[in-house]
Design a protein around this motif. Sequence first.
Motif, PDB file in Angstrom:
ATOM      1  N   UNK A 413       0.845  -1.205   0.000  1.00 23.73           N
ATOM      2  CA  UNK A 413       0.000   0.000   0.000  1.00 23.73           C
ATOM      3  C   UNK A 413       0.875   1.247   0.000  1.00 23.73           C
ATOM      4  N   UNK A 414       1.916   1.230   0.798  1.00 32.03           N
ATOM      5  CA  UNK A 414       2.895   2.322   0.839  1.00 32.03           C
ATOM      6  C   UNK A 414       4.287   1.692   0.872  1.00 32.03           C
ATOM      7  N   UNK A 415       4.731   1.144  -0.259  1.00 27.79           N
ATOM      8  CA  UNK A 415       5.951   0.321  -0.255  1.00 27.79           C
ATOM      9  C   UNK A 415       7.224   1.078   0.099  1.00 27.79           C
ATOM     10  N   UNK A 449      -5.686  11.510   2.810  1.00 29.38           N
ATOM     11  CA  UNK A 449      -5.012  12.478   3.674  1.00 29.38           C
ATOM     12  C   UNK A 449      -4.064  11.785   4.647  1.00 29.38           C
ATOM     13  N   UNK A 450      -4.334  10.520   4.939  1.00 31.56           N
ATOM     14  CA  UNK A 450      -3.434   9.779   5.830  1.00 31.56           C
ATOM     15  C   UNK A 450      -2.035   9.653   5.250  1.00 31.56           C
ATOM     16  N   UNK A 451      -1.900   9.785   3.929  1.00 34.79           N
ATOM     17  CA  UNK A 451      -0.575   9.721   3.311  1.00 34.79           C
ATOM     18  C   UNK A 451       0.334  10.814   3.843  1.00 34.79           C
ATOM     19  N   UNK A 454       0.732   9.687   8.124  1.00 33.25           N
ATOM     20  CA  UNK A 454       1.361   8.439   8.542  1.00 33.25           C
ATOM     21  C   UNK A 454       2.876   8.570   8.730  1.00 33.25           C
ATOM     22  N   UNK A 455       3.630   9.231   7.835  1.00 33.70           N
ATOM     23  CA  UNK A 455       5.078   9.339   8.068  1.00 33.70           C
ATOM     24  C   UNK A 455       5.428  10.005   9.393  1.00 33.70           C
ATOM     25  N   UNK A 456       4.633  11.000   9.808  1.00 36.56           N
ATOM     26  CA  UNK A 456       4.906  11.666  11.083  1.00 36.56           C
ATOM     27  C   UNK A 456       4.711  10.710  12.250  1.00 36.56           C
ATOM     28  N   UNK A 457       3.675   9.869  12.164  1.00 35.33           N
ATOM     29  CA  UNK A 457       3.428   8.907  13.235  1.00 35.33           C
ATOM     30  C   UNK A 457       4.547   7.867  13.279  1.00 35.33           C
ATOM     31  N   UNK A 602       4.036  16.993  -2.586  1.00 35.31           N
ATOM     32  CA  UNK A 602       4.435  15.947  -3.519  1.00 35.31           C
ATOM     33  C   UNK A 602       3.216  15.178  -3.996  1.00 35.31           C
ATOM     34  N   UNK A 603       2.306  14.866  -3.089  1.00 36.51           N
ATOM     35  CA  UNK A 603       1.101  14.135  -3.466  1.00 36.51           C
ATOM     36  C   UNK A 603       0.250  14.960  -4.418  1.00 36.51           C
TER      37      UNK A 603
END
Length: 734
Positions: A413-415, A449-451, A454-457, A602-603
């Motif tokens: 999903x987010x490789x 929006x979770x994209x 998620x990196x911050x978490x 970027x998104x």
Amino acid sequence: MLAITIEQEQLAEAVTQFAARHAPIDKTRAALDSIAAGELPTWWEEFIANGFHAVHLPEDAGGQGGTLADTACVIEAAAAALLPGPLLSTVSASAVASLADDSAATLVADLAGGATAVVVLPEDSGVRAMPDGEGWRLTGSIGSTLGLLAAQRVLLAAHGEDGTELWFALDASSGLALEQQRGTDLSTDVGTLALQDYPAQAPVTGIDTERARCVVAALTACASAGTVGKGVETAVNYIRTREQFGKPVGSFQALQHKAAVLLVNAELASASAWDAVRAIDESIDQHRLAAASAALMAVCAGPDLMLDALLMFGAIGYTWEHDTHLYWRRATSLAASVGSTPRWAREAGELARTLKRSTAINLGDVESEFRATIAATLDQASELENETPTDDARAPGLAYGSQRDLLAKAGLVAPHLPAPWGIDASPVQQVIITEEFDKRGMVRPSLSIAEWILPSILNSGTDSQRERFAWDMLRGTKRWCQLFSEPGAGSDLATLVTRAQKVEGGWLVNGHKIWTSSAHVAQFGAMLARTDPDAPKHRGISYFLVDMSSPGIEISPIKQASGESHFNEVFLTDVFIPDDMLVGEPGHGWDLAVATMAVERTAISNYVTIDRSQALRRMADTDGPDHDTILQALGGIEAHTTAIKAMVLRETLRLVQGQGPGPTSSIAKYAMVLLLRRASTANLGLTGRLAMLEDSDPAVIKPYFDMPSELIGGGTAEIQLTIIASMILGLPRK
């Protein structure tokens, strides 16, 4: 810059250094008369000895055995240095000759050995070819041609009796009737040629004329991109140091934004030129679309871009002594050499009716075992379904169920994320994953929006936060929103006033958020709140995760001009947030927010995959008085779209080559702004009375009214220009 490999960068640098040693602009100025007469520069033989002119030619013919993309870097660097002489015309001729069969072997060997040349395409040739025994007779003329006087060989397309196109290689030493003209570009000669019963040998065979046309357009685009790029560089350097009213003029916002827009357009020009060169190994229709896009974005746009660069110097840039006008002249001459803008726009429009520019990358057998593993996983996933469909027709990737569960477990999903959330995929592996999804026509899952959250978490959250939230994000079972903007703090988040006060076991939050996408369907949100009102404005902010069902949260949808309500106001009154929902340390929220917004921009640049020309494409399928205008508008939009795709693809390939990330995300974001405005103007101006209806077929007003959310999302255009000016161009702040 066209180079995407270290070797290409070194090649371009070698050309730059050669030009600095042998052909500084003051020496070029001193030789303008001899250049105009077609005399070769004194350094030409040494240039040939370095092999710069023959990088793309095969070794068995005397070349360097490189690719046309390698030679493109030579052309770009030479143009940036204003290297005079017949380099572009010679390389274009040898590249076209390389398309032929063995009948061109002698010509290719001559060009690899240092002979200068020009190529004359059918549309620029008024020459007729008549058979004469075992030979041919050529009669007619060709008009103004760059590099003709300096050419020792002429690769000429002539028109046969039956309308066919025949290619002939002429030796300029055999008495060609050339006439010198006063050219616009002072660094290259211009001339005409007249033939009357000129005896010619057997024609060169095997040249695909359409491919030849694409090659010439692509290399001309590389020269124009190098010219414009140098113009941007010198203009920015000037305003960085030039002072007025006791300040560098580069600190004035108007000039900062002008410079930033110029950079964006120059990058679009460079990306489209690079794309047209790389397309030489693709189908002819793909090459035609890439070449037409490059002609529009790099060549035809060149004069205006150079004029903008010149005007940034003020009156001094318009003086004869200032070098910028020499680049302006070159850009203008290059644009004239490829023909009219409407012609290229029409060609791009015709192709865009049924074709989209491919962004496929041929990686060969690279990572073959990895590819096999991904293929097996996707084959398994393709047998499953997502039982819960998306609630947003614009985002099919929001569907979730058995298929997405399998992909999440496999890290696909987010490789790019680290294991176990992703597979820590390298740039090459990410390209492979994209290719394998595309092969199967599978919709890639979207984090929405979770994209951005998620990196911050994962990077700054606790183990408990990662376990609690990451898997649900990846599986798509929980929706998220981003509680950043406030009525008094839109793009300038450092001025936000929502307050989080420390209490027993957590924080009590009071404030007002606005423009919150998806808040009405989100189960959780990421929120910025001020936890230390006495700290500097960037230091007193903290980053919280919020349960959107918490008491004290009131959501009020904002009805947009379209009638939809994708945005919301969120009011927070004594909302309790437990300590375990704070991400990172108190006061460190600004750094997390900056990282989040970088991912967001970027998104947003990926929105280029959305079709902006549906209405025009439909209308282009029917005849009418505006048909040609519609085709040209469609071609312009497709060219702009192709340039952005190429910009992102080029950045991907640079990462694949092991280079660090560049400024592409910020530049692509503003390039999207330009595209959206361009597309909306064309749609409204050419669809006529359809814009009177909210529900029309094809749709016109609905995408138009949805446009502001894309223009504003991730930061307004003006904020983005300021970021480009300060962070990328390095212009001084006030």
